[in-house]
Each structure stands twice: as structure tokens, then as C-alpha cells.
Design a protein around this motif. Structure first.
Motif, short mmCIF file in Angstrom:
data_model
loop_
_atom_site.label_atom_id
_atom_site.label_comp_id
_atom_site.label_asym_id
_atom_site.label_seq_id
_atom_site.Cartn_x
_atom_site.Cartn_y
_atom_site.Cartn_z
N GLU A 216 0.83 -1.21 0.00
CA GLU A 216 0.00 0.00 0.00
C GLU A 216 0.87 1.27 0.00
O GLU A 216 0.59 2.23 -0.71
CB GLU A 216 -0.94 0.00 1.21
N VAL A 217 1.92 1.27 0.81
CA VAL A 217 2.83 2.42 0.85
C VAL A 217 3.53 2.57 -0.49
O VAL A 217 3.71 3.68 -1.00
CB VAL A 217 3.86 2.25 1.99
N ASN A 218 3.91 1.46 -1.07
CA ASN A 218 4.58 1.50 -2.37
C ASN A 218 3.65 2.09 -3.44
O ASN A 218 4.06 2.94 -4.24
CB ASN A 218 4.99 0.07 -2.77
N ALA A 219 2.38 1.67 -3.43
CA ALA A 219 1.40 2.18 -4.39
C ALA A 219 1.12 3.67 -4.16
O ALA A 219 0.96 4.44 -5.12
CB ALA A 219 0.11 1.38 -4.30
N ALA A 220 1.09 4.08 -2.89
CA ALA A 220 0.85 5.48 -2.57
C ALA A 220 1.96 6.38 -3.08
O ALA A 220 1.74 7.57 -3.34
CB ALA A 220 0.69 5.66 -1.06
N ALA A 221 3.15 5.82 -3.26
CA ALA A 221 4.29 6.58 -3.78
C ALA A 221 4.28 6.63 -5.31
O ALA A 221 5.21 7.16 -5.93
CB ALA A 221 5.59 5.96 -3.29
N GLY A 222 3.21 6.08 -5.91
CA GLY A 222 3.09 6.12 -7.37
C GLY A 222 3.79 4.98 -8.08
O GLY A 222 4.01 5.04 -9.29
N LEU A 223 4.12 3.93 -7.34
CA LEU A 223 4.84 2.79 -7.92
C LEU A 223 3.89 1.62 -8.11
O LEU A 223 3.08 1.31 -7.23
CB LEU A 223 5.99 2.39 -7.01
N ASP A 224 3.99 0.95 -9.24
CA ASP A 224 3.13 -0.18 -9.57
C ASP A 224 3.99 -1.44 -9.65
O ASP A 224 4.48 -1.81 -10.72
CB ASP A 224 2.42 0.08 -10.91
N ALA A 225 4.21 -2.08 -8.51
CA ALA A 225 5.07 -3.26 -8.45
C ALA A 225 4.48 -4.39 -9.28
O ALA A 225 3.28 -4.64 -9.25
CB ALA A 225 5.27 -3.70 -7.01
N TYR A 226 5.34 -5.07 -10.02
CA TYR A 226 4.87 -6.19 -10.85
C TYR A 226 5.92 -7.28 -10.92
O TYR A 226 7.11 -7.05 -10.75
CB TYR A 226 4.52 -5.71 -12.26
N ARG A 227 5.44 -8.51 -11.16
CA ARG A 227 6.30 -9.68 -11.23
C ARG A 227 6.86 -9.84 -12.64
O ARG A 227 6.25 -9.43 -13.62
CB ARG A 227 5.53 -10.93 -10.83
N GLN A 228 8.00 -10.52 -12.72
CA GLN A 228 8.64 -10.82 -14.00
C GLN A 228 9.01 -12.30 -14.05
O GLN A 228 9.49 -12.86 -13.07
CB GLN A 228 9.91 -9.98 -14.17
N PHE A 229 8.77 -12.91 -15.20
CA PHE A 229 9.08 -14.32 -15.39
C PHE A 229 10.00 -14.46 -16.60
O PHE A 229 9.81 -13.77 -17.61
CB PHE A 229 7.79 -15.13 -15.59
N TYR A 230 10.98 -15.36 -16.48
CA TYR A 230 12.02 -15.46 -17.50
C TYR A 230 12.23 -16.91 -17.95
O TYR A 230 12.00 -17.86 -17.20
CB TYR A 230 13.35 -14.93 -16.97
N LEU A 231 12.71 -17.03 -19.18
CA LEU A 231 13.15 -18.31 -19.72
C LEU A 231 14.47 -18.05 -20.43
O LEU A 231 14.57 -17.12 -21.25
CB LEU A 231 12.12 -18.87 -20.71
N SER A 232 15.49 -18.84 -20.11
CA SER A 232 16.82 -18.54 -20.63
C SER A 232 17.67 -19.81 -20.70
O SER A 232 17.53 -20.70 -19.84
CB SER A 232 17.51 -17.50 -19.73
N PRO A 233 18.59 -19.89 -21.66
CA PRO A 233 19.57 -20.98 -21.64
C PRO A 233 20.59 -20.72 -20.53
O PRO A 233 20.79 -19.58 -20.11
CB PRO A 233 20.22 -20.91 -23.03
N ASP A 234 21.23 -21.79 -20.07
CA ASP A 234 22.21 -21.64 -18.99
C ASP A 234 23.29 -22.69 -19.16
O ASP A 234 23.08 -23.74 -19.77
CB ASP A 234 21.52 -21.79 -17.63
N LEU A 235 24.46 -22.41 -18.60
CA LEU A 235 25.55 -23.36 -18.64
C LEU A 235 25.50 -24.29 -17.43
O LEU A 235 25.33 -23.84 -16.30
CB LEU A 235 26.90 -22.63 -18.64
N ASN A 236 25.66 -25.57 -17.69
CA ASN A 236 25.83 -26.55 -16.62
C ASN A 236 27.32 -26.59 -16.29
O ASN A 236 28.09 -27.38 -16.84
CB ASN A 236 25.33 -27.92 -17.07
N LEU A 237 27.75 -25.71 -15.39
CA LEU A 237 29.17 -25.56 -15.10
C LEU A 237 29.81 -26.84 -14.57
O LEU A 237 30.99 -27.10 -14.80
CB LEU A 237 29.39 -24.42 -14.11
#
Length: 279
Positions: A216-237
């Protein structure tokens, strides 16, 4: 001249003694340093719990999972090095993540501004359990939690909380943190498969526009928090292990970090987005 037989029991006792002494000193030092660095100037109260499950879009919980996982992973491998029988090494070493993380919650429980978090305790336990489950099921880690970080503009908006330098921001700025599950695809396929064993597929989670922990405090400051989801290749070290102990140790440590790579992102504000190189 014949060599004397190796006394494996003596070696095991010696290594266990080294581990016990090192852990005891390190654990005590950690508690003292943590109390001094984080809590010495905070107002204290009676022990209590605080529900923070709605805060930071749960990126902090992903961080607890990641930390406990790798602490337990290290605990298991250290007990193996000491010669502890396999199942005991897995079960006892798997408790290390919970053992290291729980004192933080105890300290938090005495702080007036917040308290011990049940959500954090659950994330810690699940992180440690995830290592134990994989070791018991597959005798190896096939799904590796990883971490990546990039700086964001949000830290400058509240440096006292999100960090005033790169080191602090890597720890505190949840906007720049991404947590991944890197899947060793080749380990699930037939040994005769032509799939490259060095190539993992990683799914990631992060969030943006979080300057205040309370939604609520975050929204009152004009910020719209949102989630992010990713798909990526990676190295098996761990695929690149060799004969050098130094090299293998370096790969072991670096395997907790997601290697920068192209990534596909989805979030509710912008839909799909391609990153040519994502940190």
C-alpha cells in the motif's frame, strides 16, 4: 619398501574434527557479526512474529530458498569429504541451511519494527529439503537454484533500505535480483541422447518497482510493483569439471550464479520482451 596402509577411520575423524572446529568458530563469528551489523542499533522488544508474506512480491522468499539450498548443498558435500556415510551426510548436511538461517529469524523476532517471519522459515526449510530430496532421489543435483543481479534506478530512491553501493544493492535491492531454477535437461534424458550435456534451461523470477516493502505504501508513492518471469539458456558448469581441485572448486562456487545469457521475459505490464543479454 611397502607403504603403510591408509587408516581411513583416522582420516575421517581428523576431517570431522576440522569441520567441527571450523563450523563452530565460523558460526559463532557469524552470529556476533550479524548481531552487531544489523541489530545493535535497533529498538528491541519481546520475541514476536511478523507476517511479511505480502512484501517485496516474495522475491525475498526466493532469496531465502536459494541461500538455504546452497548452504545445505555445501553441508552435504563437506560431510562427504569427511567420509560420513552417504545417507547420513545427506540428512545431517541437509540441515545446515536451516541451522544457518534460523538465527536470523530469532534476531528478527526481537526487533520492534518487524519480527520473525514464518514465511522466511518455510522458505528456508523448503530450500534445504529441495537439496535432500534431489540427493536421495537422483544422487545428484539436477535442478539448481541460481541468482543473478543488475543495478536499478530504484536503489537511488531509497538507498538506506535498498543499498548505497553495489555490494549492498546486490543484497538488498530486490528489483535487481532474479532467482532461477536451472534444469540439467541432459540428466533426465537417455545416456545415448545427443542433447548437449553442458546446456541447461533456466526459468527465472523477479519483480520491479519495489521501493517500499508494504504494497500500500509502495502504491501510494506512485509505484506499480509487478512480477517478471524469464526463460533462458544456462551453462551446466559442473559438466566442465576436470582433474584440478582448484578448478572444480571454482566451478562449484560459480554454479550458484546464473551466467548472463539471452532471455525471454514476460510481465503483466509489457507482455513478452526479449533480452539479448540478461544479468
Amino acid at each position: 619398501m611397502a607403504q603403510a596402509p591408509v587408516d581411513s577411520a583416522a582420516i575421517q575423524k581428523k576431517r570431522l574434527a576440522v569441520l567441527g572446529a571450523t563450523f563452530g568458530v565460523g558460526y559463532t563469528s557469524m552470529l556476533v557479526s550479524l548481531n552487531k551489523a544489523w541489530y545493535s542499533e535497533e529498538e528491541r522488544t519481546d520475541f514476536h512474529f511478523f507476517n511479511d508474506n505480502r512484501q517485496w512480491r516474495q522475491v525475498d522468499k526466493a532469496g531465502h530458498f536459494w541461500s538455504a539450498f546452497h548452504e545445505s548443498r555445501a553441508g552435504i558435500d563437506m560431510l562427504r569429504w569427511a567420509g560420513v556415510p552417504e545417507k547420513k551426510a545427506i540428512l545431517y548436511g541437509g540441515l545446515l541451511g536451516v541451522a544457518l538461517q534460523t538465527p536470523i529469524e530469532i534476531f528478527d523476532g526481537y526487533q520492534a519494527d518487524y519480527g520473525a517471519s514464518v514465511g522466511d522459515l518455510v522458505a528456508n526449510t523448503v530450500g534445504s529439503a529441495a537439496v535432500v530430496a534431489q540427493e536421495l532421489a537422483w544422487q545428484e543435483i539436477r535442478i539448481m537454484p541460481k541468482y543473478s543481479f543488475h543495478t536499478t534506478r530504484y536503489a537511488d530512491m531509497r538507498p538506506s533500505v535498498l543499498g548505497s553501493n553495489l555490494g549492498e544493492q546486490a543484497l538488498k535491492d530486490y528489483n535487481g535480483q532474479t532467482y532461477w531454477l536451472s534444469v540439467d535437461v541432459g540428466a533426465f534424458l537417455n545416456e545415448k541422447s545427443n542433447y548437449p550435456k553442458w546446456l541447461n534451461i533456466a526459468v527465472g523470477y523477479g519483480a520491479q518497482q519495489m521501493v517500499y516493502n508494504d504494497p500500500e505504501v509502495n502504491a501510494a508513492a506512485g509505484l506499480d510493483a509487478y512480477r517478471q518471469f524469464y526463460l533462458s539458456p544456462d551453462l551446466n558448469l559442473m559438466y566442465f569439471k576436470g582433474r584440478s581441485k582448484v578448478w572444480n572448486t571454482a566451478l562449484y562456487v560459480l554454479s550458484i550464479i546464473k551466467i548472463p545469457a539471452p532471455a525471454l521475459e514476460y510481465n503483466r505490464k509489457n507482455g513478452f520482451k526479449v533480452h539479448p543479454l540478461y544479468f
